[in-house]
Design a protein around this motif. Sequence first.
Motif, PDB file in Angstrom:
ATOM      1  N   ALA A  55      43.058  56.530  43.936  1.00 49.54           N
ATOM      2  CA  ALA A  55      42.874  55.309  44.732  1.00 49.54           C
ATOM      3  C   ALA A  55      43.663  54.148  44.139  1.00 49.54           C
ATOM      4  CB  ALA A  55      41.386  54.955  44.803  1.00 49.54           C
ATOM      5  N   GLU A  56      43.683  54.052  42.820  1.00 53.27           N
ATOM      6  CA  GLU A  56      44.443  52.986  42.176  1.00 53.27           C
ATOM      7  C   GLU A  56      45.939  53.135  42.440  1.00 53.27           C
ATOM      8  OE1 GLU A  56      44.993  50.885  37.816  1.00 53.27           O
ATOM      9  OE2 GLU A  56      44.126  52.886  37.915  1.00 53.27           O
ATOM     10  N   THR A  57      46.443  54.362  42.328  1.00 51.10           N
ATOM     11  CA  THR A  57      47.862  54.610  42.584  1.00 51.10           C
ATOM     12  C   THR A  57      48.217  54.272  44.021  1.00 51.10           C
ATOM     13  OG1 THR A  57      47.900  56.335  40.901  1.00 51.10           O
ATOM     14  CG2 THR A  57      49.681  56.363  42.515  1.00 51.10           C
ATOM     15  N   ALA A  58      47.388  54.672  44.965  1.00 54.51           N
ATOM     16  CA  ALA A  58      47.634  54.353  46.373  1.00 54.51           C
ATOM     17  C   ALA A  58      47.627  52.837  46.591  1.00 54.51           C
ATOM     18  CB  ALA A  58      46.587  55.024  47.260  1.00 54.51           C
ATOM     19  N   ALA A  59      46.718  52.149  45.931  1.00 54.08           N
ATOM     20  CA  ALA A  59      46.641  50.691  46.073  1.00 54.08           C
ATOM     21  C   ALA A  59      47.888  50.016  45.497  1.00 54.08           C
ATOM     22  CB  ALA A  59      45.391  50.159  45.376  1.00 54.08           C
ATOM     23  N   ILE A  60      48.358  50.507  44.369  1.00 54.29           N
ATOM     24  CA  ILE A  60      49.569  49.940  43.770  1.00 54.29           C
ATOM     25  C   ILE A  60      50.758  50.175  44.694  1.00 54.29           C
ATOM     26  CG2 ILE A  60      51.216  50.175  41.857  1.00 54.29           C
ATOM     27  CD1 ILE A  60      48.698  50.739  40.069  1.00 54.29           C
ATOM     28  N   ARG A  61      50.872  51.391  45.187  1.00 55.87           N
ATOM     29  CA  ARG A  61      51.970  51.700  46.119  1.00 55.87           C
ATOM     30  C   ARG A  61      51.895  50.845  47.376  1.00 55.87           C
ATOM     31  NH1 ARG A  61      51.684  58.115  45.247  1.00 55.87           N
ATOM     32  NH2 ARG A  61      53.141  58.234  43.512  1.00 55.87           N
ATOM     33  N   GLY A  62      50.672  50.590  47.845  1.00 61.38           N
ATOM     34  CA  GLY A  62      50.470  49.779  49.043  1.00 61.38           C
ATOM     35  C   GLY A  62      50.449  48.289  48.766  1.00 61.38           C
ATOM     36  N   GLN A  63      50.682  47.919  47.507  1.00 58.34           N
ATOM     37  CA  GLN A  63      50.682  46.517  47.091  1.00 58.34           C
ATOM     38  C   GLN A  63      49.387  45.819  47.504  1.00 58.34           C
ATOM     39  OE1 GLN A  63      54.355  44.736  48.423  1.00 58.34           O
ATOM     40  NE2 GLN A  63      55.576  46.047  47.096  1.00 58.34           N
ATOM     41  N   ASP A  64      48.276  46.489  47.221  1.00 61.38           N
ATOM     42  CA  ASP A  64      46.948  45.993  47.577  1.00 61.38           C
ATOM     43  C   ASP A  64      46.143  45.741  46.297  1.00 61.38           C
ATOM     44  OD1 ASP A  64      44.366  45.534  48.484  1.00 61.38           O
ATOM     45  OD2 ASP A  64      44.404  47.185  49.930  1.00 61.38           O
ATOM     46  N   PRO A  65      46.248  44.533  45.731  1.00 61.22           N
ATOM     47  CA  PRO A  65      45.561  44.267  44.462  1.00 61.22           C
ATOM     48  C   PRO A  65      44.041  44.382  44.550  1.00 61.22           C
ATOM     49  CG  PRO A  65      46.605  42.262  45.306  1.00 61.22           C
ATOM     50  CD  PRO A  65      47.022  43.389  46.191  1.00 61.22           C
ATOM     51  N   GLU A  66      43.461  44.052  45.684  1.00 66.28           N
ATOM     52  CA  GLU A  66      41.996  44.162  45.811  1.00 66.28           C
ATOM     53  C   GLU A  66      41.555  45.620  45.745  1.00 66.28           C
ATOM     54  OE1 GLU A  66      39.637  41.868  45.604  1.00 66.28           O
ATOM     55  OE2 GLU A  66      41.285  40.509  45.191  1.00 66.28           O
ATOM     56  N   ALA A  67      42.297  46.502  46.393  1.00 67.90           N
ATOM     57  CA  ALA A  67      41.953  47.929  46.345  1.00 67.90           C
ATOM     58  C   ALA A  67      42.156  48.486  44.935  1.00 67.90           C
ATOM     59  CB  ALA A  67      42.775  48.715  47.357  1.00 67.90           C
ATOM     60  N   ALA A  68      43.202  48.028  44.248  1.00 71.13           N
ATOM     61  CA  ALA A  68      43.429  48.464  42.863  1.00 71.13           C
ATOM     62  C   ALA A  68      42.283  47.988  41.978  1.00 71.13           C
ATOM     63  CB  ALA A  68      44.764  47.931  42.346  1.00 71.13           C
ATOM     64  N   ARG A  69      41.863  46.753  42.171  1.00 68.99           N
ATOM     65  CA  ARG A  69      40.743  46.207  41.403  1.00 68.99           C
ATOM     66  C   ARG A  69      39.469  47.017  41.693  1.00 68.99           C
ATOM     67  NH1 ARG A  69      41.292  41.329  42.881  1.00 68.99           N
ATOM     68  NH2 ARG A  69      42.505  40.716  41.090  1.00 68.99           N
ATOM     69  N   ALA A  70      39.229  47.341  42.953  1.00 69.98           N
ATOM     70  CA  ALA A  70      38.039  48.114  43.322  1.00 69.98           C
ATOM     71  C   ALA A  70      38.053  49.496  42.664  1.00 69.98           C
ATOM     72  CB  ALA A  70      37.943  48.237  44.843  1.00 69.98           C
ATOM     73  N   ALA A  71      39.209  50.136  42.628  1.00 71.06           N
ATOM     74  CA  ALA A  71      39.316  51.454  41.987  1.00 71.06           C
ATOM     75  C   ALA A  71      39.014  51.346  40.495  1.00 71.06           C
ATOM     76  CB  ALA A  71      40.708  52.042  42.215  1.00 71.06           C
ATOM     77  N   ASN A  72      39.510  50.287  39.861  1.00 69.68           N
ATOM     78  CA  ASN A  72      39.245  50.079  38.437  1.00 69.68           C
ATOM     79  C   ASN A  72      37.776  49.790  38.190  1.00 69.68           C
ATOM     80  OD1 ASN A  72      41.573  49.955  36.363  1.00 69.68           O
ATOM     81  ND2 ASN A  72      42.458  49.309  38.295  1.00 69.68           N
ATOM     82  N   MET A  73      37.171  49.004  39.050  1.00 69.04           N
ATOM     83  CA  MET A  73      35.752  48.688  38.883  1.00 69.04           C
ATOM     84  C   MET A  73      34.886  49.938  39.074  1.00 69.04           C
ATOM     85  SD  MET A  73      35.576  45.670  37.847  1.00 69.04           S
ATOM     86  CE  MET A  73      33.807  45.537  37.890  1.00 69.04           C
ATOM     87  N   GLU A  74      35.249  50.766  40.043  1.00 67.11           N
ATOM     88  CA  GLU A  74      34.515  52.018  40.259  1.00 67.11           C
ATOM     89  C   GLU A  74      34.583  52.878  38.996  1.00 67.11           C
ATOM     90  OE1 GLU A  74      35.087  56.179  42.717  1.00 67.11           O
ATOM     91  OE2 GLU A  74      35.973  54.362  43.565  1.00 67.11           O
ATOM     92  N   ARG A  75      35.784  52.999  38.427  1.00 64.05           N
ATOM     93  CA  ARG A  75      35.963  53.808  37.221  1.00 64.05           C
ATOM     94  C   ARG A  75      35.214  53.181  36.044  1.00 64.05           C
ATOM     95  NH1 ARG A  75      40.980  54.585  37.768  1.00 64.05           N
ATOM     96  NH2 ARG A  75      41.715  52.816  36.557  1.00 64.05           N
ATOM     97  N   ALA A  76      35.275  51.866  35.899  1.00 59.55           N
ATOM     98  CA  ALA A  76      34.575  51.187  34.801  1.00 59.55           C
ATOM     99  C   ALA A  76      33.065  51.378  34.917  1.00 59.55           C
ATOM    100  CB  ALA A  76      34.934  49.705  34.787  1.00 59.55           C
ATOM    101  N   ASP A  77      32.541  51.277  36.127  1.00 58.02           N
ATOM    102  CA  ASP A  77      31.098  51.475  36.332  1.00 58.02           C
ATOM    103  C   ASP A  77      30.685  52.896  35.960  1.00 58.02           C
ATOM    104  OD1 ASP A  77      30.800  48.866  37.220  1.00 58.02           O
ATOM    105  OD2 ASP A  77      30.717  49.406  39.353  1.00 58.02           O
ATOM    106  N   LEU A  78      31.484  53.871  36.388  1.00 51.81           N
ATOM    107  CA  LEU A  78      31.162  55.257  36.068  1.00 51.81           C
ATOM    108  C   LEU A  78      31.253  55.504  34.566  1.00 51.81           C
ATOM    109  CD1 LEU A  78      30.425  58.100  36.859  1.00 51.81           C
ATOM    110  CD2 LEU A  78      32.833  58.507  37.427  1.00 51.81           C
ATOM    111  N   ARG A  79      32.290  54.964  33.934  1.00 53.49           N
ATOM    112  CA  ARG A  79      32.422  55.124  32.488  1.00 53.49           C
ATOM    113  C   ARG A  79      31.228  54.499  31.761  1.00 53.49           C
ATOM    114  NH1 ARG A  79      37.419  55.968  29.562  1.00 53.49           N
ATOM    115  NH2 ARG A  79      38.794  57.146  30.912  1.00 53.49           N
TER     116      ARG A  79
END
Length: 98
Positions: A55-79
């Motif tokens: 999801a983070e890679t797709a967000a970066i490719r799509g130039q969508d910082p909010e989606a990249a942030r959401a993917a990171n937050m999801e991973r941080a919460d799980l970790r």
Amino acid sequence: NAFQEAAYAYRRIIVEEYAGPQLQAAIVAARVFAPRGFWGSYPRGNEEFAHSYEAETAAIRGQDPEAARAANMERADLRAKVVIAELTRRGVLDGPAS
């Protein structure tokens, strides 16, 4: 664990390329709470974390910082949940109240 090694390489590239100095310092400081060997020995890393990297890679490719942030937050919460569960299992933290 090949997945974990690839994940570390991926994160290093993303952090070096996109994170500012303050975020880089915070990330380095946070790594002391879960030594590198911990995640390499975590048996479900690939199945639990792969989606957030995709999801983070797709967000970066799509130039969508909010989606990249959401993917990171999801991973941080799980970790965080994994680390808390492990610390509870080891008796460092108290288990759930009865």
